[in-house]
Motif scaffolding. Structure first.
Motif, mmCIF file in Angstrom:
data_model
loop_
_atom_site.group_PDB
_atom_site.id
_atom_site.type_symbol
_atom_site.label_atom_id
_atom_site.label_comp_id
_atom_site.label_asym_id
_atom_site.label_seq_id
_atom_site.Cartn_x
_atom_site.Cartn_y
_atom_site.Cartn_z
ATOM 1 N N ALA A 18 0.866 -1.175 0.000
ATOM 2 C CA ALA A 18 0.000 0.000 0.000
ATOM 3 C C ALA A 18 0.907 1.231 0.000
ATOM 4 O O ALA A 18 1.777 1.365 0.858
ATOM 5 C CB ALA A 18 -0.904 0.006 1.216
ATOM 6 N N ASP A 19 0.733 2.108 -0.981
ATOM 7 C CA ASP A 19 1.552 3.309 -1.104
ATOM 8 C C ASP A 19 0.679 4.547 -0.974
ATOM 9 O O ASP A 19 -0.512 4.519 -1.257
ATOM 10 C CB ASP A 19 2.240 3.362 -2.482
ATOM 11 C CG ASP A 19 3.236 2.236 -2.685
ATOM 12 O OD1 ASP A 19 3.856 1.822 -1.694
ATOM 13 O OD2 ASP A 19 3.390 1.781 -3.833
ATOM 14 N N VAL A 20 1.338 5.641 -0.580
ATOM 15 C CA VAL A 20 0.693 6.941 -0.587
ATOM 16 C C VAL A 20 1.632 7.938 -1.255
ATOM 17 O O VAL A 20 2.845 7.746 -1.273
ATOM 18 C CB VAL A 20 0.327 7.443 0.837
ATOM 19 C CG1 VAL A 20 -0.734 6.578 1.462
ATOM 20 C CG2 VAL A 20 1.536 7.527 1.721
ATOM 21 N N GLU A 21 1.058 8.967 -1.814
ATOM 22 C CA GLU A 21 1.848 10.041 -2.424
ATOM 23 C C GLU A 21 1.758 11.250 -1.500
ATOM 24 O O GLU A 21 0.667 11.670 -1.115
ATOM 25 C CB GLU A 21 1.277 10.383 -3.799
ATOM 26 C CG GLU A 21 2.087 11.406 -4.539
ATOM 27 C CD GLU A 21 1.511 11.663 -5.928
ATOM 28 O OE1 GLU A 21 1.433 12.847 -6.303
ATOM 29 O OE2 GLU A 21 1.137 10.699 -6.616
ATOM 30 N N VAL A 22 2.919 11.795 -1.162
ATOM 31 C CA VAL A 22 2.978 12.924 -0.242
ATOM 32 C C VAL A 22 3.536 14.122 -0.996
ATOM 33 O O VAL A 22 4.590 14.030 -1.624
ATOM 34 C CB VAL A 22 3.881 12.596 0.974
ATOM 35 C CG1 VAL A 22 3.933 13.767 1.926
ATOM 36 C CG2 VAL A 22 3.401 11.347 1.675
ATOM 37 N N PRO A 32 10.626 21.395 4.415
ATOM 38 C CA PRO A 32 9.444 21.633 3.570
ATOM 39 C C PRO A 32 8.146 21.238 4.274
ATOM 40 O O PRO A 32 8.123 20.349 5.112
ATOM 41 C CB PRO A 32 9.677 20.724 2.364
ATOM 42 C CG PRO A 32 11.137 20.459 2.354
ATOM 43 C CD PRO A 32 11.588 20.513 3.782
ATOM 44 N N ILE A 33 7.078 21.918 3.900
ATOM 45 C CA ILE A 33 5.761 21.676 4.489
ATOM 46 C C ILE A 33 5.049 20.614 3.655
ATOM 47 O O ILE A 33 5.014 20.684 2.433
ATOM 48 C CB ILE A 33 4.930 22.973 4.502
ATOM 49 C CG1 ILE A 33 5.591 23.996 5.415
ATOM 50 C CG2 ILE A 33 3.504 22.692 4.912
ATOM 51 C CD1 ILE A 33 4.920 25.343 5.382
ATOM 52 N N THR A 34 4.455 19.656 4.333
ATOM 53 C CA THR A 34 3.636 18.631 3.687
ATOM 54 C C THR A 34 2.182 18.961 3.985
ATOM 55 O O THR A 34 1.801 19.112 5.140
ATOM 56 C CB THR A 34 3.978 17.237 4.234
ATOM 57 O OG1 THR A 34 5.342 16.974 3.953
ATOM 58 C CG2 THR A 34 3.117 16.178 3.609
ATOM 59 N N ASP A 35 1.388 19.070 2.915
ATOM 60 C CA ASP A 35 -0.007 19.433 3.153
ATOM 61 C C ASP A 35 -1.004 18.442 2.563
ATOM 62 O O ASP A 35 -2.205 18.630 2.681
ATOM 63 C CB ASP A 35 -0.282 20.833 2.600
ATOM 64 C CG ASP A 35 -0.258 20.870 1.081
ATOM 65 O OD1 ASP A 35 0.291 19.938 0.489
ATOM 66 O OD2 ASP A 35 -0.788 21.824 0.509
ATOM 67 N N HIS A 36 -0.516 17.379 1.925
ATOM 68 C CA HIS A 36 -1.469 16.491 1.272
ATOM 69 C C HIS A 36 -0.896 15.074 1.191
ATOM 70 O O HIS A 36 0.254 14.889 0.845
ATOM 71 C CB HIS A 36 -1.768 17.011 -0.143
ATOM 72 C CG HIS A 36 -2.759 16.181 -0.891
ATOM 73 N ND1 HIS A 36 -4.093 16.195 -0.586
ATOM 74 C CD2 HIS A 36 -2.605 15.309 -1.909
ATOM 75 C CE1 HIS A 36 -4.720 15.367 -1.416
ATOM 76 N NE2 HIS A 36 -3.838 14.820 -2.217
ATOM 77 N N VAL A 37 -1.722 14.105 1.512
ATOM 78 C CA VAL A 37 -1.373 12.691 1.369
ATOM 79 C C VAL A 37 -2.473 12.056 0.531
ATOM 80 O O VAL A 37 -3.657 12.178 0.849
ATOM 81 C CB VAL A 37 -1.271 11.995 2.745
ATOM 82 C CG1 VAL A 37 -1.015 10.514 2.566
ATOM 83 C CG2 VAL A 37 -0.182 12.632 3.579
ATOM 84 N N GLN A 38 -2.072 11.393 -0.553
ATOM 85 C CA GLN A 38 -3.052 10.763 -1.437
ATOM 86 C C GLN A 38 -2.789 9.261 -1.490
ATOM 87 O O GLN A 38 -1.667 8.835 -1.746
ATOM 88 C CB GLN A 38 -2.962 11.356 -2.844
ATOM 89 C CG GLN A 38 -3.970 10.781 -3.787
ATOM 90 C CD GLN A 38 -3.921 11.445 -5.149
ATOM 91 O OE1 GLN A 38 -3.184 12.402 -5.358
ATOM 92 N NE2 GLN A 38 -4.692 10.943 -6.076
ATOM 93 N N ARG A 39 -3.830 8.486 -1.279
ATOM 94 C CA ARG A 39 -3.733 7.026 -1.311
ATOM 95 C C ARG A 39 -3.601 6.539 -2.738
ATOM 96 O O ARG A 39 -4.334 6.966 -3.618
ATOM 97 C CB ARG A 39 -4.988 6.425 -0.667
ATOM 98 C CG ARG A 39 -5.042 4.932 -0.692
ATOM 99 C CD ARG A 39 -6.385 4.479 -0.104
ATOM 100 N NE ARG A 39 -6.515 3.052 -0.085
ATOM 101 C CZ ARG A 39 -7.152 2.342 -1.013
ATOM 102 N NH1 ARG A 39 -7.707 2.935 -2.036
ATOM 103 N NH2 ARG A 39 -7.238 1.032 -0.906
ATOM 104 N N LYS A 40 -2.675 5.619 -2.971
ATOM 105 C CA LYS A 40 -2.537 4.976 -4.275
ATOM 106 C C LYS A 40 -3.220 3.612 -4.216
ATOM 107 O O LYS A 40 -3.432 3.074 -3.122
ATOM 108 C CB LYS A 40 -1.059 4.802 -4.628
ATOM 109 C CG LYS A 40 -0.356 6.102 -4.946
ATOM 110 C CD LYS A 40 1.056 5.815 -5.402
ATOM 111 C CE LYS A 40 1.775 7.078 -5.806
ATOM 112 N NZ LYS A 40 3.130 6.780 -6.277
ATOM 113 N N PRO A 41 -3.544 3.048 -5.361
ATOM 114 C CA PRO A 41 -4.195 1.733 -5.345
ATOM 115 C C PRO A 41 -3.279 0.671 -4.731
ATOM 116 O O PRO A 41 -2.071 0.700 -4.907
ATOM 117 C CB PRO A 41 -4.439 1.423 -6.825
ATOM 118 C CG PRO A 41 -4.356 2.734 -7.517
ATOM 119 C CD PRO A 41 -3.447 3.592 -6.714
#
Length: 184
Positions: A18-22, A32-41
């Motif tokens: 299971a991966d996520v894109e940050v 750096p500021i991280t503001d979004h995490v998106q789930r990958k299939p």
């Protein structure tokens, strides 16, 4: 033993991930500021064997499903529904009745729309109108008012001008007011 679609295979190894894109944005000073995490299939990798007389045809079937992007269900040590084959490899090494196979599967998430098609109630009206048409023995009359014409009555009652002319003795431009015009 595992099953992918309609094909049985002997699974030796199964792994999933299971991966996520940050996303990160640089700032003037600091980290750096991280503001979004998106789930990958999710992904599943299966290593095993296709054995028996149907091994070659099973492999061709799996290739065909991969090229078509067909949704499959994998059932092994884990169950993965709505997956497609993203990669398929085979090793025809020292195997007498089949070959080794490695398959990569990717989850497909199917969006469900909140939109629902509205049902139109005109079908019910058509059924009522067709019942009236089937009852040919029942006569229907209309009391003529000023301005009534064969054409207007034909549209109102769902019949034709020629049918009204046959049922009534008056010419088109001289329909008397107050009389009962036969519709059916």
């Amino acid at each position: 033993m595992a099953k992918l679609g309609k094909i049985n295979l002997v699974n030796e190894k199964e792994s999933d991930g299971a991966d996520v894109e940050v996303t990160s944005y640089p700032v003037e000073k600091g980290v750096p500021i991280t503001d979004h995490v998106q789930r990958k299939p999710e992904t599943t990798t299966v290593s095993g064997y296709l054995l028996g007389k149907t091994a070659n045809s099973d492999y061709e079937y799996l290739k065909k499903q991969a090229y078509a992007g067909t949704l499959l269900t994998y059932t092994g040590r884990k169950v993965a529904k709505n997956v497609i084959i993203t990669k398929i490899d085979r090793d025809t090494g020292d195997y007498t009745n089949g070959f080794a196979i490695s398959i990569e599967l990717q989850e497909i998430r199917i969006a469900k729309s909140p939109w629902v098609k509205k049902k139109v109630k005109t079908a019910g009206k058509k059924k009522k109108a067709s019942k009236k048409k089937t009852k040919k023995s029942s006569k229907l009359y209309h009391k003529v008012k000023k301005g009534d014409t064969y054409w207007g009555c034909a549209r109102k009652y769902g019949t034709t001008v020629n049918a009204l002319r046959r049922l009534n003795p008056w010419p088109d431009r001289r329909i008397p007011i107050g009389v009962k015009m036969r519709i059916r």
